[in-house]
Design a protein around this motif. Structure first.
Motif, short mmCIF file in Angstrom:
data_model
loop_
_atom_site.label_atom_id
_atom_site.label_comp_id
_atom_site.label_asym_id
_atom_site.label_seq_id
_atom_site.Cartn_x
_atom_site.Cartn_y
_atom_site.Cartn_z
N GLY A 38 -43.07 -57.82 49.44
CA GLY A 38 -42.78 -57.18 50.72
C GLY A 38 -42.51 -55.69 50.60
O GLY A 38 -42.09 -55.06 51.57
N CYS A 39 -42.77 -55.09 49.45
CA CYS A 39 -42.48 -53.66 49.28
C CYS A 39 -43.61 -52.79 49.81
O CYS A 39 -43.47 -51.58 49.91
CB CYS A 39 -42.23 -53.34 47.82
N GLY A 40 -44.75 -53.41 50.13
CA GLY A 40 -45.86 -52.64 50.68
C GLY A 40 -46.96 -52.33 49.69
O GLY A 40 -47.90 -51.61 49.99
N LYS A 41 -46.87 -52.92 48.48
CA LYS A 41 -47.88 -52.58 47.47
C LYS A 41 -49.27 -53.09 47.84
O LYS A 41 -50.25 -52.39 47.69
CB LYS A 41 -47.45 -53.08 46.08
N THR A 42 -49.34 -54.34 48.34
CA THR A 42 -50.64 -54.87 48.71
C THR A 42 -51.22 -54.13 49.91
O THR A 42 -52.41 -53.83 49.95
CB THR A 42 -50.54 -56.37 49.01
N THR A 43 -50.35 -53.81 50.86
CA THR A 43 -50.80 -53.04 52.02
C THR A 43 -51.36 -51.69 51.56
O THR A 43 -52.41 -51.25 52.02
CB THR A 43 -49.65 -52.81 53.01
N THR A 44 -50.66 -51.05 50.62
CA THR A 44 -51.11 -49.76 50.11
C THR A 44 -52.50 -49.88 49.50
O THR A 44 -53.35 -49.00 49.67
CB THR A 44 -50.11 -49.22 49.07
N MET A 45 -52.74 -51.00 48.80
CA MET A 45 -54.07 -51.18 48.22
C MET A 45 -55.12 -51.37 49.32
O MET A 45 -56.20 -50.81 49.25
CB MET A 45 -54.06 -52.39 47.29
N ARG A 46 -54.75 -52.15 50.33
CA ARG A 46 -55.75 -52.50 51.35
C ARG A 46 -56.09 -51.36 52.30
O ARG A 46 -57.13 -51.41 52.95
CB ARG A 46 -55.27 -53.70 52.16
N VAL A 47 -55.22 -50.38 52.40
CA VAL A 47 -55.59 -49.27 53.29
C VAL A 47 -56.67 -48.40 52.64
O VAL A 47 -57.37 -47.67 53.32
CB VAL A 47 -54.38 -48.39 53.71
N ILE A 48 -56.77 -48.50 51.31
CA ILE A 48 -57.75 -47.65 50.62
C ILE A 48 -59.18 -48.04 50.99
O ILE A 48 -60.01 -47.18 51.24
CB ILE A 48 -57.51 -47.69 49.09
N ASN A 49 -59.48 -49.35 51.07
CA ASN A 49 -60.83 -49.72 51.53
C ASN A 49 -60.82 -50.11 53.02
O ASN A 49 -61.72 -50.78 53.51
CB ASN A 49 -61.46 -50.80 50.66
#
Lengths: 371, 220
Positions: A38-49
């Motif tokens: 829930g820290c936002g790491k996956t979201t951070t990855m997904r905004v890139i593509n």
């Protein structure tokens, strides 16, 4: 090169998944996004593509604003690997791997060549595996195919969401080692998401530690361990950072690359002379081709004429890409104070002794990296 | 029973004719039902179409609850009021198509909605557009569930088609209908047993088809 500038993502329900994150990933580097769930790491990855649209800020890929590129085009040029469930069960290994090349309209011959190339890179026999379905593969093989698929159209950037997540620890270490080896060859720019600090230290050139949507520290693994920016980092890294530091050292940096060895067809007397000369009480035994076979011990020298008769066969060894704490745990389980280190084709590459490890730790302590 | 057997022995070509007629009705009705139901199911499963999906599925469910006899009557009435032929093959087919809609429509809809989100994310993440996602990922993964719906529809239609004989559609229902009116037990049995056997055979056949059209990787 990937650059995030003050990227913020607020979901419709009001949660701030990313708050003004700014960082840059250099060409050919592995950037690990690390943090509690829930820290936002996956979201951070997904905004890139652009699987997730951002609320504000800018993301540049090789200097080009990613919002100016067609969504599908953008994604076809960025490799994407998720946990093994991401393989399409209704497609064969070949069809899975050529997904993006098909979308990009590559001709058939070129696609076939690429699939074979990638399977070989993953050390899987194309003839054997190409036409299998994911349900006919082991967990480790599926992960390999997943990584191969993300490399399908040879993208310069890879996004990997816990790609070695759902497998047993031993296979996991194997895959990590293999992947590092491959990365040295292919030099992709990689964003790697994990919640496992050991994996982060091992895989990352840089680690972006996140908490509650904020980027807390973006640094090299060593700095994260020994120069934590604040209390959160310190806590996340944990009090056992000396142990975690072992993760930073690779076996090949500490091993003795040309240890004394004997072959099975040499007389025991030759082994005795060599041990006396070197002042050691055990020696590595190799076969003619240089493969590691086992050990011969001082106390066993009387028991036979030839080395082959008195040696103790062993299959405990570490690969040259293993990190120190992996090697250490194998060493402890063998109850021997030396560990054989092998290269890719099981040839003996060197020997790692417990003394060498102690010495290295002593040096680190002097430099103030561990207390 | 013996009379039924004797009837079959004496008039095999008559019974065969009814059976073929019955199968033809089922084939045509289910064919149209699939052509209609599958695309409609795919359409209403699309993103942002929940507001259409609910009423469509609800309507299909209501249709299912109307007694078949009443539905045939209703279709006749509507066709007649439009000035069309209200008796025979066409009205029967229309009613059967309406009946077969629910299992096909509902299974298509659920199958597509229930595709593992990880699959969709993987497809999207690799740059598939909506159409590619549908044809390369969602539909192939939905085939087993859609086919189960079609199988359901076929077996059900075989049974209901027997009632369609009342409005002059023909088939094995004709035997039952005539038997009931003339108190001819042999005819009732020939029709009744015939429809039952047909249903069982169709079910077995459809389960083979189901397996055959399921993508190989999903058959484990």
């Amino acid at each position: 090169m990937i650059r995030l500038e003050e990227v913020t993502k607020v979901f419709p329900d009001g949660t701030e998944a990313i708050r003004e994150a700014t960082f840059e990933v250099e060409q050919g580097e592995v950037c690990v996004l690390l943090g509690p769930s829930g820290c936002g790491k996956t979201t951070t990855m997904r905004v890139i593509n652009r699987l997730i649209p951002i609320t504000s800020g800018k993301i540049y890929i090789d200097g080009v604003d990613n919002s100016s590129i067609d969504e599908d085009e953008l994604r076809r040029n960025i490799g994407y690997a998720i946990q093994d469930i991401g393989l399409f069960p209704h497609m064969t290994v070949r069809q899975n791997i050529e997904t993006v090349p098909v979308l990009k309209g590559w001709p058939k011959a070129e696609r076939e060549k690429r699939v074979e190339e990638l399977l070989e890179l993953m050390r899987m026999d194309p003839g054997e595996f190409m036409n299998r379905y994911p349900s006919e593969l082991s967990g480790g093989q599926r992960q390999r195919v997943g990584v191969a698929r993300s490399l399908g159209a040879d993208p310069q950037i890879l996004l990997m969401d816990e790609p070695f997540g759902a497998i047993d620890p031993i296979t996991r270490i194997e895959l990590q080692d293999e992947f590092l080896k491959i990365q040295r060859k292919i030099k992709k720019t990689i964003i790697f998401v994990t919640h496992d600090i050991y994996e982060a230290i091992k895989m990352g050139d840089r680690i972006a530690l996140m908490n509650e949507g904020r980027l807390v520290q973006y640094d090299t693994p060593a700095n994260l361990l020994y120069r934590p920016k604040n209390e959160f980092v310190e806590k996340f890294v944990g009090t056992d950072r000396a142990l975690k530091g072992l993760q930073l050292i690779r076996v090949k940096e500490l091993m003795c690359g040309s240890p004394p060895t004997v072959k099975t067809d040499e007389p025991a007397e030759a082994a005795r002379e060599c041990m006396e000369r070197e002042g050691i009480n055990q020696m590595v035994v190799i076969c003619k081709a240089g493969k590691f076979l086992g050990w011969v011990e001082w106390t066993d020298l009387e028991k036979g004429e030839m080395v082959g008769e008195i040696m103790k066969p062993s299959s405990d060894f570490a690969t040259i890409d293993a990190v120190l704490n992996e090697a250490l745990s194998i060493m402890l389980s063998t109850r021997r104070n030396s560990l054989a280190i092998v290269n890719e084709d099981n040839g003996l590459a060197g020997v790692l002794s417990f003394d060498a490890i102690q010495e290295a730790l002593g040096e680190m302590a002097q430099r103030g990296e561990i207390e | 029973m013996i009379e039924a057997w004797q009837f079959l022995m004496r008039n095999p070509e008559v019974v065969a004719g009814w059976t073929l007629e019955h199968l033809w009705i089922v084939l045509v009705a289910c064919g149209f039902a699939v052509i209609l139901g599958v695309p409609l199911g795919i359409y209403i499963s699309g993103r942002g179409r929940e507001h259409i999906a609910d009423p469509v599925l609800y309507l299909a469910e209501i249709m299912m609850t109307v007694p078949s006899l009443a539905l045939f009557g209703l279709v006749m009435a509507i066709l007649a009021s439009l000035g069309l032929r209200a008796i025979g093959f066409t009205p029967a087919i229309i009613a059967l198509i309406i009946y077969a809609q629910l299992p096909i429509l509902r299974n298509t809809y659920t199958a597509i909605r229930q595709v593992d989100p990880a699959m969709i994310e993987a497809g999207k993440g690799m740059g598939m557009n909506e159409r590619q996602l549908l044809f390369k990922v969602k539909l192939p993964l939905s085939v087993p569930v859609i086919m189960a719906g079609v199988r359901n529809a076929v077996v059900m239609t075989i049974a209901i088609a027997a009632i369609a004989a009342i409005i002059g559609a023909g088939g094995l229902g004709k035997a039952i209908w005539w038997g009931l009116r003339g108190a001819r037990m042999d005819l009732i049995l020939v029709g009744g047993i015939g429809v039952s056997i047909l249903g069982l055979l169709a079910d077995a056949f459809m389960s083979r088809v189901e397996r055959w059209v399921t993508p190989k990787g999903l058959r484990m």
